[in-house]
Design a protein around this motif. Structure first.
Motif, mmCIF file in Angstrom:
data_model
loop_
_atom_site.group_PDB
_atom_site.id
_atom_site.type_symbol
_atom_site.label_atom_id
_atom_site.label_comp_id
_atom_site.label_asym_id
_atom_site.label_seq_id
_atom_site.Cartn_x
_atom_site.Cartn_y
_atom_site.Cartn_z
ATOM 1 N N ARG A 332 0.829 -1.208 0.000
ATOM 2 C CA ARG A 332 0.000 0.000 0.000
ATOM 3 C C ARG A 332 0.863 1.257 0.000
ATOM 4 O O ARG A 332 0.572 2.217 -0.737
ATOM 5 C CB ARG A 332 -0.943 -0.004 1.214
ATOM 6 C CG ARG A 332 -2.171 -0.876 1.041
ATOM 7 C CD ARG A 332 -3.193 -0.630 2.127
ATOM 8 N NE ARG A 332 -2.737 -1.128 3.413
ATOM 9 C CZ ARG A 332 -2.949 -2.366 3.859
ATOM 10 N NH1 ARG A 332 -3.616 -3.224 3.111
ATOM 11 N NH2 ARG A 332 -2.513 -2.747 5.044
ATOM 12 N N LYS A 333 1.905 1.245 0.793
ATOM 13 C CA LYS A 333 2.773 2.420 0.880
ATOM 14 C C LYS A 333 3.477 2.686 -0.446
ATOM 15 O O LYS A 333 3.550 3.828 -0.911
ATOM 16 C CB LYS A 333 3.800 2.221 1.987
ATOM 17 C CG LYS A 333 4.716 3.416 2.206
ATOM 18 C CD LYS A 333 5.661 3.187 3.372
ATOM 19 C CE LYS A 333 6.577 4.388 3.580
ATOM 20 N NZ LYS A 333 7.513 4.188 4.723
ATOM 21 N N ARG A 334 3.977 1.633 -1.096
ATOM 22 C CA ARG A 334 4.684 1.817 -2.367
ATOM 23 C C ARG A 334 3.724 2.275 -3.462
ATOM 24 O O ARG A 334 4.047 3.178 -4.241
ATOM 25 C CB ARG A 334 5.366 0.504 -2.782
ATOM 26 C CG ARG A 334 6.063 0.538 -4.156
ATOM 27 C CD ARG A 334 7.062 1.668 -4.274
ATOM 28 N NE ARG A 334 7.971 1.697 -3.142
ATOM 29 C CZ ARG A 334 8.695 2.758 -2.798
ATOM 30 N NH1 ARG A 334 8.595 3.876 -3.488
ATOM 31 N NH2 ARG A 334 9.493 2.705 -1.744
ATOM 32 N N LYS A 339 1.504 6.801 -6.932
ATOM 33 C CA LYS A 339 0.274 7.451 -7.375
ATOM 34 C C LYS A 339 -0.691 6.509 -8.087
ATOM 35 O O LYS A 339 -1.404 6.893 -9.020
ATOM 36 C CB LYS A 339 0.577 8.651 -8.292
ATOM 37 C CG LYS A 339 1.592 9.631 -7.732
ATOM 38 C CD LYS A 339 1.079 10.317 -6.484
ATOM 39 C CE LYS A 339 2.078 11.384 -6.019
ATOM 40 N NZ LYS A 339 1.658 12.041 -4.755
ATOM 41 N N PHE A 340 -0.728 5.252 -7.663
ATOM 42 C CA PHE A 340 -1.733 4.340 -8.196
ATOM 43 C C PHE A 340 -3.102 4.723 -7.647
ATOM 44 O O PHE A 340 -3.224 5.348 -6.584
ATOM 45 C CB PHE A 340 -1.407 2.891 -7.815
ATOM 46 C CG PHE A 340 -0.378 2.247 -8.699
ATOM 47 C CD1 PHE A 340 -0.737 1.694 -9.917
ATOM 48 C CD2 PHE A 340 0.954 2.198 -8.316
ATOM 49 C CE1 PHE A 340 0.197 1.105 -10.734
ATOM 50 C CE2 PHE A 340 1.905 1.609 -9.128
ATOM 51 C CZ PHE A 340 1.529 1.061 -10.346
ATOM 52 N N SER A 341 -4.139 4.331 -8.356
ATOM 53 C CA SER A 341 -5.491 4.624 -7.902
ATOM 54 C C SER A 341 -5.797 3.862 -6.615
ATOM 55 O O SER A 341 -5.177 2.836 -6.314
ATOM 56 C CB SER A 341 -6.513 4.237 -8.978
ATOM 57 O OG SER A 341 -6.591 2.819 -9.099
ATOM 58 N N ASN A 342 -6.768 4.371 -5.867
ATOM 59 C CA ASN A 342 -7.169 3.693 -4.636
ATOM 60 C C ASN A 342 -7.675 2.285 -4.921
ATOM 61 O O ASN A 342 -7.422 1.352 -4.140
ATOM 62 C CB ASN A 342 -8.249 4.506 -3.918
ATOM 63 C CG ASN A 342 -7.720 5.812 -3.355
ATOM 64 O OD1 ASN A 342 -6.522 5.947 -3.111
ATOM 65 N ND2 ASN A 342 -8.601 6.776 -3.155
ATOM 66 N N ASP A 343 -8.394 2.120 -6.016
ATOM 67 C CA ASP A 343 -8.943 0.800 -6.338
ATOM 68 C C ASP A 343 -7.834 -0.203 -6.635
ATOM 69 O O ASP A 343 -7.877 -1.350 -6.160
ATOM 70 C CB ASP A 343 -9.896 0.896 -7.533
ATOM 71 C CG ASP A 343 -11.211 1.576 -7.178
ATOM 72 O OD1 ASP A 343 -11.505 1.708 -5.973
ATOM 73 O OD2 ASP A 343 -11.940 1.973 -8.110
ATOM 74 N N THR A 345 -4.695 -0.031 -5.690
ATOM 75 C CA THR A 345 -3.932 -0.243 -4.464
ATOM 76 C C THR A 345 -4.653 -1.207 -3.531
ATOM 77 O O THR A 345 -4.040 -2.131 -2.971
ATOM 78 C CB THR A 345 -3.695 1.099 -3.754
ATOM 79 O OG1 THR A 345 -2.968 1.975 -4.624
ATOM 80 C CG2 THR A 345 -2.909 0.906 -2.470
ATOM 81 N N ALA A 346 -5.951 -1.023 -3.385
ATOM 82 C CA ALA A 346 -6.727 -1.902 -2.512
ATOM 83 C C ALA A 346 -6.734 -3.326 -3.036
ATOM 84 O O ALA A 346 -6.612 -4.293 -2.263
ATOM 85 C CB ALA A 346 -8.159 -1.372 -2.383
ATOM 86 N N ALA A 347 -6.864 -3.486 -4.351
ATOM 87 C CA ALA A 347 -6.933 -4.825 -4.933
ATOM 88 C C ALA A 347 -5.613 -5.565 -4.759
ATOM 89 O O ALA A 347 -5.587 -6.728 -4.322
ATOM 90 C CB ALA A 347 -7.290 -4.729 -6.423
ATOM 91 N N VAL A 348 -4.509 -4.920 -5.075
ATOM 92 C CA VAL A 348 -3.202 -5.586 -4.982
ATOM 93 C C VAL A 348 -2.863 -5.897 -3.531
ATOM 94 O O VAL A 348 -2.420 -7.015 -3.199
ATOM 95 C CB VAL A 348 -2.104 -4.717 -5.620
ATOM 96 C CG1 VAL A 348 -0.730 -5.349 -5.391
ATOM 97 C CG2 VAL A 348 -2.351 -4.548 -7.116
ATOM 98 N N SER A 349 -3.067 -4.940 -2.628
ATOM 99 C CA SER A 349 -2.714 -5.174 -1.226
ATOM 100 C C SER A 349 -3.597 -6.263 -0.608
ATOM 101 O O SER A 349 -3.124 -7.049 0.233
ATOM 102 C CB SER A 349 -2.814 -3.869 -0.421
ATOM 103 O OG SER A 349 -4.099 -3.305 -0.507
ATOM 104 N N LYS A 350 -4.864 -6.343 -1.031
ATOM 105 C CA LYS A 350 -5.717 -7.423 -0.529
ATOM 106 C C LYS A 350 -5.171 -8.784 -0.952
ATOM 107 O O LYS A 350 -5.114 -9.731 -0.154
ATOM 108 C CB LYS A 350 -7.145 -7.257 -1.040
ATOM 109 C CG LYS A 350 -8.067 -8.420 -0.660
ATOM 110 C CD LYS A 350 -9.451 -8.292 -1.270
ATOM 111 C CE LYS A 350 -10.302 -7.321 -0.512
ATOM 112 N NZ LYS A 350 -11.732 -7.363 -0.953
#
Length: 485
Positions: A332-334, A339-343, A345-350
């Motif tokens: 999430r931090k990286r 500047k990735f989108s919130n969506d 970021t949420a998908a990859v970190s999940k």
């Protein structure tokens, strides 16, 4: 490594390929060439379309360079095409659509970065040769003058393309000083085209790696996405690590090259990660077949928590406890920094956080409750989680690999069966908030949320219930919470 399709070409094969492609796109390039020529301007097909024509690759997006300035270009395209746009006017570019074709025409230019600037200063040039000389690599510094179809190749791009090598038109140090992002493009083209990178280019990338830090996070992100979604991302990622660029744009990747202990008590995490990425790519048909950035980047990041969690135990083993949770936070931090989108970021970190969930259930002793929770926690990332979990098996022990595959096959079969019986993808309690308030005779508030969560857990454990069963479960829970008077 590149497959057989990335073999060295002969000059004759290159010439034949470009002639075939130019014939295909003739209705556009010849007609537009005459339009500009009649108005007293030069026009040349340039860059990627010329390179791809020589590789026998087809697409309907065409880039041109011209001696005309943007106002003249816009006027000519408005008369010729179906629609025009000028979002790239500051860089001398006017876009146009004609039928199924997308055309972008850019005034001859030169652009140079100030040492401390993130953006180029754009100056219009006065010759095609000067325009080509400012391009990133020789294979992108070729042009075809239209309508006469004269090939302009002042820097030997045809030969480099035939031998599948990336060189810069001039000194690589000068090219990368002008636009440091070209260092990342070298890695991206290696991944996309299967080309090798000239040693002088690699040396310049290594010496100038810190120059990438003046480039905006958004531009770095866009190049990284293109690299990861390329046919052979390992080639590009390895180059980023080798040259030190990865340390500056994605430091979590080189950090995976953990120092091996003398007894080799854990696998090479860096090599394991690249293998997982390649295996995830092989499984992409499950996701529709197109390059899937979220799935690929999750594979790349799934073990980034290991360096921070590695522990050597007294019995000689190595552990990485909670590297999934730690890795999700790092991811999430990286992604936020890039500047990735919130969506996204949420998908990859999940996916990073859940990539070990399957292994927490031993040899497949999955209860219905466990299956429901697995589906609920994965949410809309379930299919990608299937891909990541399967790709994460890189053992050379074939018996173990077969066992893991069969076990996961069994889990997917269980999910499919439960889906037929229940609304597995949208599990909710058997009573809604209004029903809860009516039964408990309470108004809106915290207690309603707690009751709803309790009924959801009951639903997970026991499956669907009738309204009366749910009512009794709710009342029993409520009685245990409220002391009798």
């Amino acid at each position: 490594m590149p497959d057989a399709s990335f073999q060295t070409l002969s000059i004759v094969e290159v010439q034949r390929a470009v002639e075939t492609e130019l014939d295909r796109i003739a209705p556009v390039i010849d007609d537009l060439g005459r339009v500009f020529n009649d108005a007293g301007h030069e026009l040349a097909l340039v860059g990627g379309p010329v390179r791809d024509a020589m590789l026998g690759r087809r697409h309907n997006d065409l880039d041109f360079a011209t001696s005309a300035h943007p106002d003249d270009t816009e006027r000519l395209l408005q008369a010729w095409g179906d629609a025009t746009w000028d979002m790239g006017r500051d860089f001398g570019t006017i876009g146009c659509r004609k039928g199924d074709w997308i055309v972008e025409v850019t005034t001859y230019r030169s652009e140079v970065y100030d040492v401390a600037s993130r953006k180029p200063d754009v100056d219009f040039g006065d010759s095609l040769a000067g325009d080509l000389g400012r391009r990133d690599f020789t294979v992108n510094a070729m042009a075809v003058m239209v309508p006469g179809r004269v090939v302009e190749d002042p820097f030997g791009g045809v030969v480099d393309l035939a031998h599948r090598v990336l060189r810069t038109p001039g000194r690589p140090e000068d090219s990368f000083s002008d636009d440091p992002l070209r260092m990342m493009r070298a890695a991206r083209f290696a991944a996309q085209l299967g080309f090798t990178v000239d040693p002088a280019v690699v040396a310049a990338m290594t010496a100038m790696a810190d120059r990438i830090e003046i480039i905006s996070a958004e531009r770095v992100r866009d190049e990284l996405v293109k690299l990861v979604c390329a046919p052979h991302p390992r080639l590009g990622l390895s180059l980023l690590v080798e040259t030190g660029l990865a340390q500056r744009v994605l430091p979590e990747l080189p950090a995976l090259a953990l120092e091996r202990d003398e007894h080799h008590r854990h696998k090479d995490v860096y090599e394991h990660t690249l293998t997982v990425l390649e295996q995830a790519i092989d499984l992409e048909p499950r996701l529709g077949g197109e390059p899937d950035f979220v799935s690929r980047f999750a594979a790349l990041m799934h073990d980034v928590g290991k360096p921070r969690t590695r522990t050597f135990v007294d019995d000689g083993t190595v552990t990485f406890h909670h590297h999934d949770v730690v890795g999700a936070k790092i991811t999430r931090k990286r992604m936020k920094a890039l500047k990735f989108s919130n969506d996204e970021t949420a998908a990859v970190s999940k996916l990073v956080e859940l990539h070990l969930r399957f292994h927490g259930y031993g040899n497949g002793e999955w209860t219905d409750s466990a299956v429901r929770r697995y589906v609920r926690d994965a949410g809309d990332q379930l299919e990608r989680l299937h891909v990541l979990t399967r790709a994460d098996c890189t053992t050379r022990n074939q018996r173990k690999a077969d066992r893991l595959r069969r076990t996961y096959d069994g889990l997917e079969e269980r999910i499919a069966r439960l889906r037929e019986q229940e609304e597995l993808d949208s599990i909710r309690p058997d009573l809604d908030g209004n029903q809860i308030m009516e039964i408990l005779e309470i108004g809106p508030g915290r207690e309603v949320g707690l009751a709803y969560q309790h009924l959801l857990e009951v639903r997970m454990d026991d499956g669907p219930m009738s309204e009366e069963q749910a009512r009794q479960a709710l009342l029993a829970w409520w009685a245990g919470r409220v002391p009798s008077s």
